[in-house]
Design an enzyme around this catalytic site. Structure first.
Site, short mmCIF file in Angstrom:
data_model
loop_
_atom_site.label_atom_id
_atom_site.label_comp_id
_atom_site.label_asym_id
_atom_site.label_seq_id
_atom_site.Cartn_x
_atom_site.Cartn_y
_atom_site.Cartn_z
N PRO A 23 0.70 -1.16 -0.23
CA PRO A 23 -0.25 -0.10 0.00
C PRO A 23 0.91 1.27 0.12
O PRO A 23 1.69 1.51 0.64
CB PRO A 23 -0.74 -0.04 1.46
CG PRO A 23 -0.76 -1.45 1.64
CD PRO A 23 0.49 -2.09 1.20
N GLU A 24 0.33 2.34 -0.82
CA GLU A 24 1.03 3.41 -0.92
C GLU A 24 0.61 4.41 0.23
O GLU A 24 -0.36 4.09 1.12
CB GLU A 24 1.03 4.08 -2.21
CG GLU A 24 1.42 3.02 -3.36
CD GLU A 24 2.25 3.83 -4.64
OE1 GLU A 24 2.45 5.01 -4.54
OE2 GLU A 24 2.15 3.24 -5.68
N LYS A 73 4.67 5.33 4.94
CA LYS A 73 3.88 4.16 4.95
C LYS A 73 3.90 3.44 6.33
O LYS A 73 3.44 2.45 6.60
CB LYS A 73 4.72 3.06 4.22
CG LYS A 73 4.66 3.55 2.60
CD LYS A 73 5.31 2.49 1.78
CE LYS A 73 5.47 3.21 0.28
NZ LYS A 73 6.19 2.29 -0.65
N ARG A 85 12.32 -3.40 -8.73
CA ARG A 85 10.98 -3.03 -8.78
C ARG A 85 10.62 -2.88 -10.30
O ARG A 85 11.79 -2.22 -10.73
CB ARG A 85 10.51 -1.86 -7.96
CG ARG A 85 10.54 -2.39 -6.55
CD ARG A 85 9.62 -3.32 -6.08
NE ARG A 85 8.30 -2.88 -6.38
CZ ARG A 85 7.57 -2.25 -5.33
NH1 ARG A 85 8.12 -1.69 -4.48
NH2 ARG A 85 6.52 -1.63 -5.63
#
Length: 295
Positions: free
Chosen positions: A2-3, A52, A285
Site C-alpha cells: 500500500p502506498e 507508509k 521493482r
C-alpha cells in the site's frame, strides 16, 4: 505494498472508529502476545501516519507501530458505527481500491473467531480490527517512535513548512537515479511504484536522471505533483492520475484501464505521444515510463 495515501486513510479510519475508546488488544497468532499485553486495556487517543508507517498512540504513551509491507492487511467489522470502515492492504488491486467492512450489524455482539494468522486484534465496544501479514507490528515507546520518524524523509501528505525544501535538498544531493530516489523512504516518505511512475511521467522526467542533475525547479515540481496526486488518493481511496478527458465515457469515475498514464501500460501507446510505454526493472521493482515523453 500500500502506498502512503492508503496508510493515511487507515489513520483517519482508526481515529474515527477507535479514537477515545478503551481497547482490548490480543494476538490470536501469538507472535505479538507481549506487545498486546502492554497495550490492552488502554485508550487509543490518536492515530497518525507518516509515509507508509502507522502509529496508534495510547493513553499511557506507548504506540502500536505497523508497517504493512507487501503482504499486510487490516480488516474491520462491527456495528452500524463501522459502516465507513474498509479493509486495506494486500492483496492490492489496480487503483488500490479498498473493500467494505466484513460486518456492519446493529445486532453486533462481538468479533467473530479469528481467521488465519491474526497478528493483532483490536476490540472496542462497537467493533474490531484484525491485522495479518504485516512486516512490522510492534509496541514501542515515544523515544522509539522518534527514531523511526527520524529515518524518514518528508511526507507529501503532511506538506509542512520546510518539507518541500527538505525534499529538494535530499533529492539533489545524491547521484542515484531519480526513479530510485522517489521510492527511497529516507528521501520521500509514502511514495510507491504507482505514484513514482505517474509523477515522473506527468513531469516529463527521465527516470534515470541522477538526483544531482535534477534542478531545484524540477525537484519542486515533483514534490508539488506528488502532494496533489496523493491528496487525491486520500480523498478518493484509489490512485487516479489521468484527467476526466481521458476516461471512457467522459467525466465520472475513471475505469481502472483509464486511471493511469504509464503504470502497467507497457506495450500500449502513450496517451500523450503514441510511443509504446516501456517497462524494465530498477532496484528490483518494475518501472513504467514513456521513452518518447520522458527524455
Amino acid at each position: 505494498m500500500p502506498e502512503g495515501h492508503s496508510v493515511h486513510r487507515l489513520a483517519r479510519q482508526f481515529q474515527d472508529v477507535f479514537g477515545g475508546r478503551r481497547l482490548d488488544v490480543s494476538s490470536p497468532q501469538g507472535r505479538f502476545a507481549a506487545g498486546a499485553q502492554l497495550l490492552s486495556g488502554h485508550t487509543m487517543v490518536e492515530a497518525n501516519a507518516h509515509g507508509k508507517q502507522l502509529f496508534l498512540r495510547f493513553d499511557h504513551g506507548h504506540f502500536l507501530h505497523v508497517h504493512l509491507g507487501l503482504y499486510g492487511a487490516w480488516s474491520f467489522g462491527g456495528d452500524s458505527s463501522f459502516t465507513g470502515a474498509s479493509s486495506i492492504g494486500a492483496p492490492r488491486r489496480i487503483g488500490e481500491r479498498e473493500t467494505g467492512p466484513s460486518s456492519a450489524d446493529d445486532t453486533y455482539t462481538g468479533p467473530p473467531p479469528p481467521v488465519g494468522a491474526v497478528r493483532v486484534r483490536l476490540v472496542s465496544d462497537h467493533g474490531w480490527a484484525d491485522l495479518r501479514g504485516a512486516t512490522t507490528c510492534a509496541a514501542i515507546t515515544p523515544a522509539e517512535a522518534a527514531v523511526v520518524l527520524d529515518r524518514l524523509g518528508p511526507d507529501p501528505l503532511h506538506n509542512r513548512p520546510g518539507d518541500r525544501e527538505e525534499f529538494i535538498r535530499r533529492l539533489r544531493r545524491r547521484k542515484t537515479a531519480v526513479a530510485l530516489l522517489l521510492m527511497d523512504q529516507s528521501v520521500l516518505a509514502g511514495v510507491g511504484n504507482i505514484y513514482r511512475a505517474e509523477v515522473l511521467f506527468r513531469q516529463a522526467v527521465d527516470p534515470w536522471t541522477p538526483g544531482t542533475s535534477i534542478d531545484a525547479e524540477t525537484a519542486g515540481r515533483l514534490w508539488d505533483d506528488t502532494v496533489d496526486t496523493m491528496s487525491d488518493g486520500v480523498r478518493d481511496g484509489r490512485i487516479v492520475t489521468t484527467p476526466p478527458a481521458l476516461w471512457t465515457g467522459g467525466a465520472g469515475t475513471a475505469p481502472d484501464a483509464d486511471a493511469h498514464f504509464v503504470y502497467k501500460r507497457n506495450g500500449l501507446p502513450c496517451r500523450a505521444c503514441g510511443t509504446l510505454v516501456g517497462m524494465t526493472e530498477i532496484g528490483a521493482r518494475k518501472l513504467y515510463w514513456c521513452p518518447g515523453c520522458q527524455v
